[in-house]
Design a protein around this motif. Structure first.
Motif, PDB file in Angstrom:
ATOM      1  N   LEU A  22       0.841  -1.208   0.000  1.00 29.47           N
ATOM      2  CA  LEU A  22       0.000   0.000   0.000  1.00 29.47           C
ATOM      3  C   LEU A  22       0.867   1.246   0.000  1.00 29.47           C
ATOM      4  N   GLN A  23       0.259   2.308  -0.338  1.00 33.47           N
ATOM      5  CA  GLN A  23       0.996   3.563  -0.299  1.00 33.47           C
ATOM      6  C   GLN A  23       1.279   3.919   1.157  1.00 33.47           C
ATOM      7  N   GLY A  24       2.541   3.881   1.544  1.00 30.67           N
ATOM      8  CA  GLY A  24       2.917   4.107   2.932  1.00 30.67           C
ATOM      9  C   GLY A  24       2.488   5.458   3.476  1.00 30.67           C
ATOM     10  N   GLN A  25       2.557   6.461   2.635  1.00 30.68           N
ATOM     11  CA  GLN A  25       2.216   7.808   3.095  1.00 30.68           C
ATOM     12  C   GLN A  25       0.738   7.913   3.443  1.00 30.68           C
ATOM     13  N   LEU A  26      -0.121   7.248   2.645  1.00 29.12           N
ATOM     14  CA  LEU A  26      -1.553   7.279   2.932  1.00 29.12           C
ATOM     15  C   LEU A  26      -1.848   6.652   4.294  1.00 29.12           C
ATOM     16  N   PHE A  27      -1.192   5.527   4.578  1.00 32.49           N
ATOM     17  CA  PHE A  27      -1.400   4.870   5.862  1.00 32.49           C
ATOM     18  C   PHE A  27      -0.942   5.783   7.007  1.00 32.49           C
ATOM     19  N   ALA A  28       0.221   6.410   6.832  1.00 35.07           N
ATOM     20  CA  ALA A  28       0.739   7.308   7.871  1.00 35.07           C
ATOM     21  C   ALA A  28      -0.203   8.492   8.071  1.00 35.07           C
ATOM     22  N   ASP A  29      -0.724   9.024   6.968  1.00 38.13           N
ATOM     23  CA  ASP A  29      -1.657  10.154   7.063  1.00 38.13           C
ATOM     24  C   ASP A  29      -2.899   9.758   7.846  1.00 38.13           C
ATOM     25  N   TYR A  30      -3.420   8.577   7.532  1.00 35.84           N
ATOM     26  CA  TYR A  30      -4.636   8.142   8.215  1.00 35.84           C
ATOM     27  C   TYR A  30      -4.380   7.972   9.713  1.00 35.84           C
ATOM     28  N   SER A  31      -3.259   7.349  10.063  1.00 43.80           N
ATOM     29  CA  SER A  31      -2.922   7.139  11.469  1.00 43.80           C
ATOM     30  C   SER A  31      -2.782   8.466  12.211  1.00 43.80           C
ATOM     31  N   THR A  32      -2.136   9.439  11.571  1.00 45.47           N
ATOM     32  CA  THR A  32      -1.944  10.759  12.181  1.00 45.47           C
ATOM     33  C   THR A  32      -3.278  11.462  12.400  1.00 45.47           C
ATOM     34  N   GLU A  33      -4.147  11.421  11.388  1.00 48.42           N
ATOM     35  CA  GLU A  33      -5.440  12.102  11.495  1.00 48.42           C
ATOM     36  C   GLU A  33      -6.315  11.447  12.570  1.00 48.42           C
ATOM     37  N   LEU A  34      -6.226  10.142  12.718  1.00 45.48           N
ATOM     38  CA  LEU A  34      -7.001   9.449  13.739  1.00 45.48           C
ATOM     39  C   LEU A  34      -6.544   9.871  15.139  1.00 45.48           C
ATOM     40  N   LYS A  35      -5.235   9.964  15.332  1.00 48.17           N
ATOM     41  CA  LYS A  35      -4.719  10.419  16.625  1.00 48.17           C
ATOM     42  C   LYS A  35      -5.180  11.849  16.924  1.00 48.17           C
ATOM     43  N   ALA A  36      -5.167  12.706  15.911  1.00 45.03           N
ATOM     44  CA  ALA A  36      -5.606  14.089  16.094  1.00 45.03           C
ATOM     45  C   ALA A  36      -7.077  14.144  16.485  1.00 45.03           C
ATOM     46  N   LEU A  37      -7.884  13.270  15.886  1.00 38.84           N
ATOM     47  CA  LEU A  37      -9.307  13.241  16.226  1.00 38.84           C
ATOM     48  C   LEU A  37      -9.502  12.788  17.671  1.00 38.84           C
ATOM     49  N   ASP A  38      -8.738  11.788  18.102  1.00 41.85           N
ATOM     50  CA  ASP A  38      -8.843  11.317  19.486  1.00 41.85           C
ATOM     51  C   ASP A  38      -8.503  12.431  20.471  1.00 41.85           C
ATOM     52  N   ILE A  39      -7.476  13.213  20.158  1.00 41.27           N
ATOM     53  CA  ILE A  39      -7.093  14.334  21.026  1.00 41.27           C
ATOM     54  C   ILE A  39      -8.244  15.329  21.149  1.00 41.27           C
ATOM     55  N   ARG A  40      -8.885  15.636  20.020  1.00 41.31           N
ATOM     56  CA  ARG A  40      -9.985  16.591  20.034  1.00 41.31           C
ATOM     57  C   ARG A  40     -11.198  16.053  20.785  1.00 41.31           C
ATOM     58  N   ARG A  41     -11.459  14.767  20.646  1.00 41.70           N
ATOM     59  CA  ARG A  41     -12.572  14.167  21.377  1.00 41.70           C
ATOM     60  C   ARG A  41     -12.330  14.225  22.880  1.00 41.70           C
ATOM     61  N   GLU A  42     -11.098  13.949  23.300  1.00 42.65           N
ATOM     62  CA  GLU A  42     -10.772  13.997  24.722  1.00 42.65           C
ATOM     63  C   GLU A  42     -10.920  15.418  25.260  1.00 42.65           C
ATOM     64  N   ALA A  43     -10.486  16.409  24.477  1.00 42.68           N
ATOM     65  CA  ALA A  43     -10.610  17.805  24.907  1.00 42.68           C
ATOM     66  C   ALA A  43     -12.074  18.206  25.044  1.00 42.68           C
ATOM     67  N   THR A  44     -12.906  17.766  24.109  1.00 39.34           N
ATOM     68  CA  THR A  44     -14.331  18.079  24.174  1.00 39.34           C
ATOM     69  C   THR A  44     -14.973  17.440  25.399  1.00 39.34           C
ATOM     70  N   GLU A  45     -14.621  16.180  25.672  1.00 39.28           N
ATOM     71  CA  GLU A  45     -15.179  15.491  26.836  1.00 39.28           C
ATOM     72  C   GLU A  45     -14.739  16.175  28.137  1.00 39.28           C
ATOM     73  N   LYS A  46     -13.492  16.623  28.196  1.00 37.89           N
ATOM     74  CA  LYS A  46     -12.999  17.313  29.389  1.00 37.89           C
ATOM     75  C   LYS A  46     -13.755  18.616  29.603  1.00 37.89           C
ATOM     76  N   ARG A  47     -13.975  19.364  28.513  1.00 34.80           N
ATOM     77  CA  ARG A  47     -14.686  20.632  28.628  1.00 34.80           C
ATOM     78  C   ARG A  47     -16.136  20.398  29.044  1.00 34.80           C
ATOM     79  N   ALA A  48     -16.744  19.335  28.545  1.00 32.97           N
ATOM     80  CA  ALA A  48     -18.120  19.014  28.934  1.00 32.97           C
ATOM     81  C   ALA A  48     -18.206  18.711  30.429  1.00 32.97           C
ATOM     82  N   ALA A  49     -17.200  18.024  30.968  1.00 32.10           N
ATOM     83  CA  ALA A  49     -17.167  17.741  32.406  1.00 32.10           C
ATOM     84  C   ALA A  49     -17.016  19.032  33.209  1.00 32.10           C
ATOM     85  N   GLU A  50     -16.221  19.972  32.702  1.00 31.47           N
ATOM     86  CA  GLU A  50     -16.052  21.260  33.383  1.00 31.47           C
ATOM     87  C   GLU A  50     -17.345  22.054  33.368  1.00 31.47           C
TER      88      GLU A  50
END
Length: 332
Positions: free
Chosen positions: A137-165
């Motif tokens: 597979l195209q290695g860069q595409l896989f790396a891009d997907y993995s990076t974007e997924l991690k970024a989404l998880d970070i944003r979800r955690e921040a949203t959940e933390k703010r909701a608790a506050e």
């Protein structure tokens, strides 16, 4: 914007009153007829203490409302960012799927069918990483997907933390409101133990002296004019007009007439402009009391202030040093 006309509103004494007082009544009002009547100065001191405790809770309540507003704004931004990130992740996922389909074009897709139709991002990544053809597979595409997924998880955690506050701040608001109500109820009970004549004497001591203010200039003139026009209005915790006010609600709306935005909080207003020395006070300056700060008034000159004082006094003119003075700020 409210105009500066004067509105005199009847204030049932104790309608907004609260406090620590039933327990205090036992120590102030004698149970035996042979004992003396409750001393009006003791009662006044106790009621003033209750008013101040209620005002402290009220100003904390105002602070919590400002905090909740900021938290909700932050959460809205975080959710929008999360949606954008989710869209980016979806776009990369489609690119990876297209790459797989092209690689296996003309062959059976059964081996990769689950990857292509997977909707869950983490499942998609797990299946993708275990495919036998992964190395092709195209290695860069896989790396891009993995990076974007991690970024989404970070944003979800921040949203959940703010909701608790947000939830915690709502709880804080409810607790402070309960404290205000309790203090007012106790003060009302204490005052109810006094005879009507004594209550009248107590309230008459809060009559506002009608000292003409010094002429203000510039933006301050509109603020002072508005604040003075409210003398005689009721004091209600958390109110910001048009016929009832708390201390920071009055100063906030007065300076709004001059186009200056202030927060509805005495402690926040203390940080809203340059501090000025007492010797340099000018009409329109905000003056602050108690430590921690829990009361604000407006200087009008001649050593006098106009302020929304308490439920007994309402909006009135009084001495600059009628309360423990902390400092002053010049808005605008």
């Amino acid at each position: 914007m409210l105009n500066g006309r004067k509105r005199i509103m009847a204030r049932p004494f104790g309608a907004a009153v609260s406090g620590l007082a039933l327990a205090a009544v036992v120590g102030v009002v004698p149970s035996s007829p042979a004992q003396a009547e409750p001393d009006i100065d003791d009662v006044k001191s106790r009621v003033d203490t209750l008013y101040h405790q209620a005002e402290q809770a009220s100003e904390r309540y105002n602070d919590a409302k400002l905090e909740l507003k900021d938290l909700r704004h932050d959460m809205g931004s975080l959710k929008a960012d999360q949606r954008r990130q989710d869209d980016r992740l979806g776009a990369v996922q489609e690119q990876v799927k297209d790459s797989i389909v092209r690689q296996y074009e003309g062959e059976s897709l059964s081996a990769v069918g689950q990857v292509v139709v997977s909707d869950d991002p983490k499942s998609f990544l797990a299946q993708l990483s275990t495919m036998s053809a992964f190395d092709d597979l195209q290695g860069q595409l896989f790396a891009d997907y993995s990076t974007e997924l991690k970024a989404l998880d970070i944003r979800r955690e921040a949203t959940e933390k703010r909701a608790a506050e947000v939830a915690a701040t709502k709880k804080k608001l409810a607790d402070e409101k309960a404290t205000i109500d309790d203090k007012l109820a106790e003060a009302k009970s204490l005052l109810g133990k006094l005879e009507a004549e004594q209550r009248e004497a107590l309230t008459s001591r809060s009559a506002a002296p009608r000292t003409p203010p010094v002429a203000a200039s510039g933006n301050a003139a509109a603020a002072v004019q508005f604040a003075m026009a409210q003398v005689g209005d009721a004091y209600v915790y958390g109110a910001a007009g048009p016929d009832a006010w708390d201390c920071s609600g009055l100063t906030m709306m007065a300076w709004a007439q001059a186009g200056v935005a202030l927060p509805h909080s005495s402690s926040a207003q203390y940080n809203s402009g340059p501090h000025v020395a007492e010797s340099e006070l000018m009409p329109g300056d905000l003056v602050f009391y108690y430590s921690p700060i829990s009361h604000v008034g407006m200087y009008i000159g001649n050593g006098m202030i106009v302020n929304a004082e308490n439920p007994s006094a309402g909006v009135k003119v009084t001495s600059l040093h009628a309360m423990p003075y902390v400092g002053a700020v010049r808005p605008g």
